[in-house]
Design a protein around this motif. Structure first.
Motif, PDB file in Angstrom:
ATOM      1  N   UNK A  41       2.991  38.245   2.385  1.00 36.33           N
ATOM      2  CA  UNK A  41       2.963  37.151   1.419  1.00 36.33           C
ATOM      3  C   UNK A  41       4.080  36.146   1.704  1.00 36.33           C
ATOM      4  N   UNK A  42       5.266  36.658   2.003  1.00 35.73           N
ATOM      5  CA  UNK A  42       6.409  35.783   2.256  1.00 35.73           C
ATOM      6  C   UNK A  42       6.238  35.016   3.565  1.00 35.73           C
ATOM      7  N   UNK A  43       5.731  35.680   4.587  1.00 39.51           N
ATOM      8  CA  UNK A  43       5.499  35.007   5.867  1.00 39.51           C
ATOM      9  C   UNK A  43       4.480  33.876   5.694  1.00 39.51           C
ATOM     10  N   UNK A  44       3.392  34.152   4.996  1.00 41.25           N
ATOM     11  CA  UNK A  44       2.367  33.128   4.767  1.00 41.25           C
ATOM     12  C   UNK A  44       2.939  31.962   3.970  1.00 41.25           C
ATOM     13  N   UNK A  45       3.685  32.247   2.920  1.00 45.14           N
ATOM     14  CA  UNK A  45       4.313  31.194   2.119  1.00 45.14           C
ATOM     15  C   UNK A  45       5.211  30.316   2.977  1.00 45.14           C
ATOM     16  N   UNK A  46       5.916  30.923   3.923  1.00 48.75           N
ATOM     17  CA  UNK A  46       6.932  30.208   4.688  1.00 48.75           C
ATOM     18  C   UNK A  46       6.358  29.277   5.734  1.00 48.75           C
ATOM     19  N   UNK A  47       5.044  29.291   5.930  1.00 47.73           N
ATOM     20  CA  UNK A  47       4.428  28.298   6.815  1.00 47.73           C
ATOM     21  C   UNK A  47       4.386  26.918   6.161  1.00 47.73           C
ATOM     22  N   UNK A  48       4.641  26.875   4.867  1.00 46.79           N
ATOM     23  CA  UNK A  48       4.737  25.613   4.121  1.00 46.79           C
ATOM     24  C   UNK A  48       6.189  25.461   3.667  1.00 46.79           C
ATOM     25  N   UNK A  49       7.044  24.792   4.444  1.00 43.05           N
ATOM     26  CA  UNK A  49       8.476  24.733   4.134  1.00 43.05           C
ATOM     27  C   UNK A  49       8.790  24.251   2.720  1.00 43.05           C
ATOM     28  N   UNK A  50       8.134  23.185   2.283  1.00 42.17           N
ATOM     29  CA  UNK A  50       8.422  22.656   0.952  1.00 42.17           C
ATOM     30  C   UNK A  50       8.000  23.656  -0.129  1.00 42.17           C
ATOM     31  N   UNK A  51       6.847  24.261   0.050  1.00 49.78           N
ATOM     32  CA  UNK A  51       6.399  25.253  -0.914  1.00 49.78           C
ATOM     33  C   UNK A  51       7.314  26.458  -0.955  1.00 49.78           C
TER      34      UNK A  51
END
Length: 242
Positions: A41-51
């Motif tokens: 979940x964290x890796x996927x989230x981190x593909x969107x820097x602003x998010x």
């Protein structure tokens, strides 16, 4: 005795090269599924820097810390004993302690649940207060996953719980003792962490294995700490200077 520690926001950098994360080699393999859920979940989230910055509660100046979450599966790892660099860990200086003295330590984390000092993990940024897009609130996630594992680990042992309040909700041990650090009759904050680090280091080097809260208080007094029992399971340690 088990000693429960919080993580620290400050972390050492990843080695330039080395083996990546291997969840099956971490302590408590029964937590692998719960850990995988959070890491993915964290890796996927981190593909969107602003998010990622918004969800993790970070300022733009910390974008680099959020960005390295995207490489959690491939980043070189290092022992937890050398990863955390906050005030408590500077005072504790885990890396200088013999490995045999560290077996009683559990380090709690919003990402890993709980690890031992020898577990090899990559640097990351993810506090327990985070709510990830798929996993949801990390406190609730770990509150469900940890008790079946850690209740067995703790058994009837005395548990010295030095976690910060944000991490205590992850798991509630049965036979826990907590510690407040006082100066001039008032609770201190920054010095609280340093004192707890020195306190744990002293206990480990002395090989102390108290089985009751009163025995723990006695062991700390023998090591030179000014200790009073506020309640049977709450100790106050008073420091003379900050």
């Amino acid at each position: 005795m088990l000693i429960l520690l919080p993580p620290s926001e400050g972390k050492a950098a990843a080695p330039r090269r080395g083996a990546p994360l291997a969840l099956d080699k971490l302590s408590f393999p029964a937590l692998s599924e719960a850990r995988t859920t959070v890491v993915d979940d964290l890796v996927k989230l981190s593909t969107d820097p602003d998010g990622a910055l918004a969800v993790l509660g970070l300022t733009p100046g910390l974008a680099g810390e959020a960005a390295r979450n995207a490489a959690l599966w491939s980043a070189p790892v290092r022992p937890a004993a050398t990863l955390y660099t906050g005030v408590l860990y500077e005072a504790l200086d885990l890396a200088s302690l013999p490995a045999r003295t560290r077996s009683s330590l559990l380090i709690f984390s919003g990402l890993w649940g709980a690890v031992r000092p020898g577990d090899r993990i990559p640097p990351y940024r993810c506090s327990i207060g985070v709510r990830l897009p798929t996993t949801g609130a990390l406190t609730a996630h770990w509150r469900a996953a940890l008790p079946p594992v850690l209740d067995e680990v703790a058994g009837d042992k005395l548990v010295l719980d030095l976690r910060s309040s944000a991490y205590t909700s992850m798991w509630t041990p049965r036979n826990a003792v907590t510690v407040r650090v006082l100066h001039g009759g008032k609770v201190v904050s920054h010095f609280n962490k340093a004192t707890k680090g020195r306190l744990v280091r002293a206990l480990l080097l002395a090989g102390a294995r108290p089985r009751t809260p009163s025995a723990l208080a006695g062991a700390l007094r023998d090591l030179g700490f000014a200790v009073e029992a506020r309640t049977p399971h709450e100790l106050d340690v008073t420091v003379g200077s900050l």
